[in-house]
Motif scaffolding. Structure first.
Motif, PDB file in Angstrom:
ATOM      1  N   GLU A  97       0.823  -1.153   0.060  1.00  0.00           N
ATOM      2  CA  GLU A  97       0.062  -0.078  -0.125  1.00  0.00           C
ATOM      3  C   GLU A  97       0.784   1.285  -0.041  1.00  0.00           C
ATOM      4  OE1 GLU A  97      -3.414   0.165  -0.665  1.00  0.00           O
ATOM      5  OE2 GLU A  97      -3.334  -1.915  -0.690  1.00  0.00           O
ATOM      6  N   LEU A  98       2.052   1.336   0.918  1.00  0.00           N
ATOM      7  CA  LEU A  98       2.882   2.347   0.789  1.00  0.00           C
ATOM      8  C   LEU A  98       3.436   2.412  -0.760  1.00  0.00           C
ATOM      9  CD1 LEU A  98       4.656   2.042   4.334  1.00  0.00           C
ATOM     10  CD2 LEU A  98       2.861   3.724   3.521  1.00  0.00           C
ATOM     11  N   LEU A  99       3.889   1.394  -1.201  1.00  0.00           N
ATOM     12  CA  LEU A  99       4.514   1.359  -2.540  1.00  0.00           C
ATOM     13  C   LEU A  99       3.605   2.122  -3.574  1.00  0.00           C
ATOM     14  CD1 LEU A  99       6.775  -1.678  -2.874  1.00  0.00           C
ATOM     15  CD2 LEU A  99       7.323   0.462  -2.949  1.00  0.00           C
ATOM     16  N   GLN A 100       2.328   1.588  -3.391  1.00  0.00           N
ATOM     17  CA  GLN A 100       1.317   2.110  -4.343  1.00  0.00           C
ATOM     18  C   GLN A 100       1.085   3.815  -4.261  1.00  0.00           C
ATOM     19  OE1 GLN A 100      -2.321   0.173  -3.321  1.00  0.00           O
ATOM     20  NE2 GLN A 100      -1.988  -1.016  -5.238  1.00  0.00           N
ATOM     21  N   GLY A 101       1.398   4.252  -2.916  1.00  0.00           N
ATOM     22  CA  GLY A 101       0.948   5.566  -3.025  1.00  0.00           C
ATOM     23  C   GLY A 101       2.511   6.459  -3.558  1.00  0.00           C
ATOM     24  N   TRP A 102       3.402   5.824  -3.092  1.00  0.00           N
ATOM     25  CA  TRP A 102       4.827   6.439  -3.318  1.00  0.00           C
ATOM     26  C   TRP A 102       5.018   6.012  -4.965  1.00  0.00           C
ATOM     27  CZ3 TRP A 102       9.369   3.958  -5.056  1.00  0.00           C
ATOM     28  CH2 TRP A 102      10.610   4.634  -5.196  1.00  0.00           C
ATOM     29  N   MET A 103       4.743   5.473  -5.772  1.00  0.00           N
ATOM     30  CA  MET A 103       5.192   5.133  -7.065  1.00  0.00           C
ATOM     31  C   MET A 103       4.420   6.403  -7.957  1.00  0.00           C
ATOM     32  SD  MET A 103       5.088   1.100  -7.311  1.00  0.00           S
ATOM     33  CE  MET A 103       5.481   0.892  -9.060  1.00  0.00           C
ATOM     34  N   GLY A 104       3.193   6.768  -7.857  1.00  0.00           N
ATOM     35  CA  GLY A 104       2.579   7.661  -8.417  1.00  0.00           C
ATOM     36  C   GLY A 104       2.113   7.385  -9.863  1.00  0.00           C
TER      37      GLY A 104
END
Length: 142
Positions: A97-104
């Motif tokens: 979930e954090l990666l999804q937000g960070w990847m843009g």
């Protein structure tokens, strides 16, 4: 166990599930568009199934490893093993979930997705021992 089962690496099932989860959760468009109507909240069932499946795969691989070592009756440490595996699966869900937000890439971090991930893991913790026994991989009673 048969010859074929002895040749499969004990981590293969878990690795396959991890790769599938990473593709389905981090790719911009992992599945083709469909004309089917979207059902609100239906993706949460998908999250629960993915991460519950990850817990099952890890427990299956762990049990396969122990059977190869000749440990057919092991119940020692079962609760601790379940907690550790569940914790790893839930942490992986949070990291995704954090990666999804960070990847843009048009995907967003969603706490409800994370809650669905955790719920799927908890359901799998309850069901997996029964399933492993049914398929002949469960620990034998003493």
């Amino acid at each position: 166990m048969g010859k074929f089962a002895n040749k499969i690496p004990a981590w293969l099932f878990s690795a396959f599930v991890v790769v599938a989860i990473l593709w389905l959760t981090l790719a911009r468009e992992p599945l083709p568009e469909t004309s089917l109507p979207r059902i609100p909240g239906f993706d949460k069932i998908g999250h629960a199934c993915m991460f519950g499946g990850l817990y099952f795969a890890m427990a299956f691989d762990w049990r396969l490893h122990h059977l190869r070592l000749g440990n057919r009756k092991s119940r020692r440490g079962h609760a601790l093993r379940a907690v550790v595996l569940a914790g790893l699966c839930v942490a992986f869900g949070g990291a995704v979930e954090l990666l999804q937000g960070w990847m843009g890439q048009g995907r967003s971090a969603d706490w409800l997705d994370f809650a669905a991930d955790a719920a799927g893991v908890l359901l799998s913790v309850a069901v997996t021992p029964w399933v492993l026994r049914r398929i002949g991989l469960g620990a034998r009673p003493r």
